[in-house]
Design a protein around this motif. Structure first.
Motif, short mmCIF file in Angstrom:
data_model
loop_
_atom_site.label_atom_id
_atom_site.label_comp_id
_atom_site.label_asym_id
_atom_site.label_seq_id
_atom_site.Cartn_x
_atom_site.Cartn_y
_atom_site.Cartn_z
N SER A 109 0.81 -1.22 0.00
CA SER A 109 0.00 0.00 0.00
C SER A 109 0.84 1.27 0.00
CB SER A 109 -0.95 -0.01 1.20
OG SER A 109 -0.19 -0.02 2.39
N SER A 110 2.15 1.14 0.27
CA SER A 110 2.97 2.36 0.23
C SER A 110 3.42 2.64 -1.20
CB SER A 110 4.17 2.23 1.17
OG SER A 110 4.96 1.14 0.80
N HIS A 111 3.17 1.70 -2.12
CA HIS A 111 3.46 1.96 -3.54
C HIS A 111 2.30 2.74 -4.15
CE1 HIS A 111 5.87 -1.90 -3.03
NE2 HIS A 111 6.75 -0.95 -3.24
N ASP A 112 2.50 3.22 -5.35
CA ASP A 112 1.37 3.91 -5.98
C ASP A 112 0.33 2.86 -6.37
OD1 ASP A 112 1.74 3.13 -8.81
OD2 ASP A 112 3.63 4.24 -8.57
N PRO A 113 -0.93 3.29 -6.53
CA PRO A 113 -2.02 2.33 -6.73
C PRO A 113 -1.81 1.36 -7.89
CG PRO A 113 -2.90 4.52 -6.34
CD PRO A 113 -1.41 4.68 -6.44
N GLU A 114 -1.27 1.82 -9.01
CA GLU A 114 -1.07 0.92 -10.17
C GLU A 114 -0.06 -0.16 -9.83
OE1 GLU A 114 -0.81 4.33 -10.52
OE2 GLU A 114 -2.91 4.44 -11.15
N GLU A 115 1.00 0.26 -9.15
CA GLU A 115 2.05 -0.69 -8.77
C GLU A 115 1.50 -1.69 -7.74
OE1 GLU A 115 4.73 -1.56 -9.91
OE2 GLU A 115 5.65 -2.70 -8.27
N MET A 138 -5.94 -1.73 0.64
CA MET A 138 -6.27 -0.76 -0.42
C MET A 138 -6.44 0.57 0.27
SD MET A 138 -7.44 -0.33 -3.58
CE MET A 138 -7.85 1.24 -4.28
N GLY A 139 -5.82 1.62 -0.27
CA GLY A 139 -5.73 2.87 0.47
C GLY A 139 -4.53 2.70 1.38
N ARG A 140 -4.47 3.40 2.45
CA ARG A 140 -3.34 3.22 3.33
C ARG A 140 -3.76 3.37 4.79
NH1 ARG A 140 0.05 7.16 1.69
NH2 ARG A 140 0.55 6.01 -0.17
N ILE A 141 -3.49 2.33 5.57
CA ILE A 141 -3.82 2.35 6.99
C ILE A 141 -2.55 2.80 7.71
CG2 ILE A 141 -4.63 0.99 8.94
CD1 ILE A 141 -5.80 -1.02 6.83
#
Ligand SMILES: [Zn+2]
Length: 288
Positions: A109-115, A138-141
């Motif tokens: 989740s620390s990567h960009d969404p596509e990655e 999904m998103g970032r907790i």
């Protein structure tokens, strides 16, 4: 149905929870006490349960510990699975796929969404060959947990439309959405102030067949927890509240009790809290 993922333990446990409308406790364990205490609680409550360990254990305790944890779970008299929580580093994911985990949380989740989508899809494909199921965020907790690198970035809420695309695009089995839940201490107001239940409701509405996971459930607020289960949460990661009771007992009794007594009694404290959680989540009596 005995084909993947229906032959996978974590999937079976959470699929049954989805059909039964309850949630299953996933206990984060750092040692054998936690594992034994959680198994005792699940057996006593006739409940399914999941043992979670962090990648830290793969490195510090080594593969024999993972095998012990897996065998202990699988020998329980109730359905239990071994899950690897927050696997953030790519080499750790590959390492974990060679170990007897039933499921792995791939935290990209620390990567960009596509990655994130690309990587999770790749791992889901690999895991399929090994009979392992995959959870992703999904998103970032935000926030840190002991054993997980602290990610100090702004919360990225899960957008329900994007969550549906993410599930379709990756084939991931379980999704941990970010709905204002954080790992570690909440700002004043706590979960009651920050959890966006309408967001959770919309995520489930747009992805009705998804199995949703709740991270960052400390402190546990009973009424709020029940609401998230009504809205579709099926797995709840539990860490700090169990360790708090257990460590408090140890702190007061180290040096006063014999080792055997210290272990038995501290595990009993863990078990008691684990049983309370199982009851709250509604999985007691649900073991087939
Ligand atoms: Zn988490």
């Amino acid at each position: 149905m005995s084909e993947y993922p229906y032959n996978n333990r974590t999937f079976q446990i959470l699929d049954a929870a989805e059909k039964g409308g309850y949630a299953v406790a996933a206990f984060n364990c750092y040692n054998t006490d936690g594992i034994l205490g959680s198994i005792k609680a699940a057996e006593r409550m006739k409940s399914p349960a999941i043992i979670e360990i962090f990648p830290w254990s793969m490195h510090f305790h080594g593969p024999e510990f993972i095998k012990f944890a897996s065998e202990a779970c699988h020998a329980a008299s109730v359905p239990m699975a071994l899950h690897l929580d927050h696997c953030t580093l790519e080499p750790d994911v590959y390492k974990a796929l060679e170990l007897p985990f039933d499921s792995i949380m791939v935290d990209a989740s620390s990567h960009d969404p596509e990655e994130n989508i690309r990587f999770v899809r790749h791992i889901v494909e690999l895991a399929k060959g090994r009979g392992i199921t995959i959870e992703a965020e999904m998103g970032r907790i935000v926030g840190g947990e002991d054993g997980v690198p602290t990610v100090d970035m702004e919360t990225l809420y899960t957008e329900p439309e994007l969550a549906a695309e993410f599930i379709d695009g990756t084939g991931v089995h379980f999704l941990a959405p970010s709905i204002g839940n954080v790992h570690g201490p909440y700002p004043p107001g706590g979960p009651e102030k920050y959890w966006q239940l309408d967001r959770l409701e919309m995520i489930k509405k747009l992805s009705p067949s998804s199995i949703l996971v709740l991270h960052g459930a400390y402190p546990i607020i009973d009424g709020l927890m029940k609401k998230t289960i009504e809205l579709g949460i099926r797995k709840v990661n539990l860490n700090k509240n169990l360790h708090e009771c257990y460590l408090e007992f140890l702190g007061k009794n180290v040096g006063k009790l014999e080792m055997t007594q210290l272990q038995e009694k501290s595990i009993a404290v863990w078990t008691e809290e684990a049983e309370r959680c199982i009851k709250l989540l509604g999985s007691d009596g649900k073991a087939a």
